[in-house]
Write a protein that holds these residues in place. Structure first.
Motif, PDB file in Angstrom:
ATOM      1  N   ASP A  51      13.212  32.304 -13.909  1.00 33.51           N
ATOM      2  CA  ASP A  51      14.295  32.409 -12.922  1.00 33.51           C
ATOM      3  C   ASP A  51      13.963  33.457 -11.856  1.00 33.51           C
ATOM      4  N   ASP A  87      12.913  27.479 -12.937  1.00 32.58           N
ATOM      5  CA  ASP A  87      13.664  27.977 -11.783  1.00 32.58           C
ATOM      6  C   ASP A  87      12.712  28.841 -10.966  1.00 32.58           C
ATOM      7  N   HIS A 126      16.635  24.174 -11.182  1.00 34.72           N
ATOM      8  CA  HIS A 126      16.584  24.349  -9.722  1.00 34.72           C
ATOM      9  C   HIS A 126      15.306  23.753  -9.125  1.00 34.72           C
ATOM     10  N   HIS A 222      12.191  25.549 -20.076  1.00 36.74           N
ATOM     11  CA  HIS A 222      13.126  26.352 -19.270  1.00 36.74           C
ATOM     12  C   HIS A 222      14.464  26.559 -19.979  1.00 36.74           C
TER      13      HIS A 222
END
Ligand code: FE2
Length: 339
Positions: A51, A87, A126, A222
């Motif tokens: 992230d 991400d 994302h 993830h």
């Protein structure tokens, strides 16, 4: 959902405190802080961030990158590789594989003189947003077009590390499965079909079924199966993968997704669950206080240091000031001990 009790209170207390010379608690955080055991420079070292590819909190990303550099130098444990836990790219990548963010937020942010090895990447939610480009596909295409440390041969892949006399078999998965999305990601460009998800599961099971050639096996993705963060336990992933982790005695399941640092253990479960989502994006709240299900959780930016030797893995969560927050050791017999 199957019942997955966390550690018994006795085990929890034993893990949290008995291994610790000093135990410090602060509200909302379990900090099982023991005597510092320095990394062994002769071991293999890998730094992990999740992230991290924020489009809004660049200062936080920079602080973690700086901490990684300082930690490696302070402890003479320069990493031979990095792991990018998904991400990787929030927001737009207007120019696809040629976008300037590749240089500013990856190549220069984690400079090759300090992080010379491959940077293995997996895809987060994302990364599936379709903006100008399909951000998942450009992450596969980027290393095909230029010389770079970025390493993502496909949406799922496996490798052994280090290449010579390997210690860990890494199985890297795409956890963006149908049913895993907690929110309505209207920007999603790619939703894994049930057929693709089943094919990945077959591949995953076949990889796990191969005779072990390394003392340790780690699965990287993830999305966590279990998390005390806002995303909560993931029913789809638990149903699909938890039985395989147990059956094949996977040592570590390492992810990002919740923007914090966590370590979760369950009585009788062979797998240690590690969350390293503090690479730069905004911090988020707990859904379960980490005091209740641990042994560790801290709502901070930071990274995770995986130290590898044939006789032990050591996992360290490190904050933005190159400060160790939590560490545990895993041995080939499956035993876990907090340091
Ligand atoms: Fe995520």
């Amino acid at each position: 959902m199957a019942d997955f009790p966390s550690l018994s209170r006795r085990s929890f207390l034993r893990q949290s405190f008995a291994f610790s010379a000093v135990a410090a608690l602060r509200p909302g955080t379990l900090l099982a802080q023991g005597g510092f055991v320095a990394p062994n420079p002769a071991s293999q070292h890998m730094f992990m961030i999740g992230d991290w590819g924020t489009d809004k909190y660049i200062d936080q990303q920079r602080a973690v990158a700086s901490s990684m550099a300082r930690w490696g130098q302070n402890n003479r444990s320069a990493p031979g590789a990095m792991f990018l836990l998904g991400d990787n790219w929030y927001g737009h990548m207007h120019d696809g594989v040629n976008d300037a963010r590749w240089k500013t937020q990856f190549e220069d942010m984690y400079p090759a003189n300090l992080f010379p090895g491959p940077a293995y990447a997996v895809l987060g939610n994302h990364d599936y947003e379709k903006r100008t480009f399909d951000k998942a596909q450009i992450q596969i295409d980027y290393p095909r077009q230029k010389k770079t440390r970025w390493t993502m041969p496909d949406r799922h892949y496996t490798f052994k590390y280090p290449e010579k006399d390997p210690i860990v078999t890494f199985i890297c998965l795409d956890s963006n499965l149908p049913g895993t999305k907690e929110f309505d990601f209207t920007l999603s460009s790619y939703v894994m079909s049930h057929r693709d998800a089943d094919a990945q599961d077959q591949w995953f099971a076949a990889e796990l079924a191969k005779p072990r050639t390394t003392p340790f096996v780690a699965v990287i993705a993830h999305h966590p199966l279990f998390t005390n963060g806002i995303h909560r336990d993931n029913r789809t992933l638990i149903q699909r993968w938890d039985g395989l982790l147990r059956q094949h005695k996977v040592d570590l399941y390492i992810t990002g997704h919740d923007h914090d640092l966590q370590h979760i253990e369950f009585d009788g479960h062979p797998t240690s669950f590690v969350i390293s989502g503090g690479g730069g994006a905004e911090l988020v709240n707990w859904s379960i206080p980490p005091e209740k299900r641990g042994p560790f959780g801290d709502r901070v930016i930071g990274f995770t240091h995986l130290e590898m030797a044939k006789d032990a893995l050591v996992v360290r969560h490190v904050g933005a000031q190159a400060n160790q927050l939590h560490a545990f050791r895993k041995t080939p017999d499956g035993k876990m001990a907090i340091l």
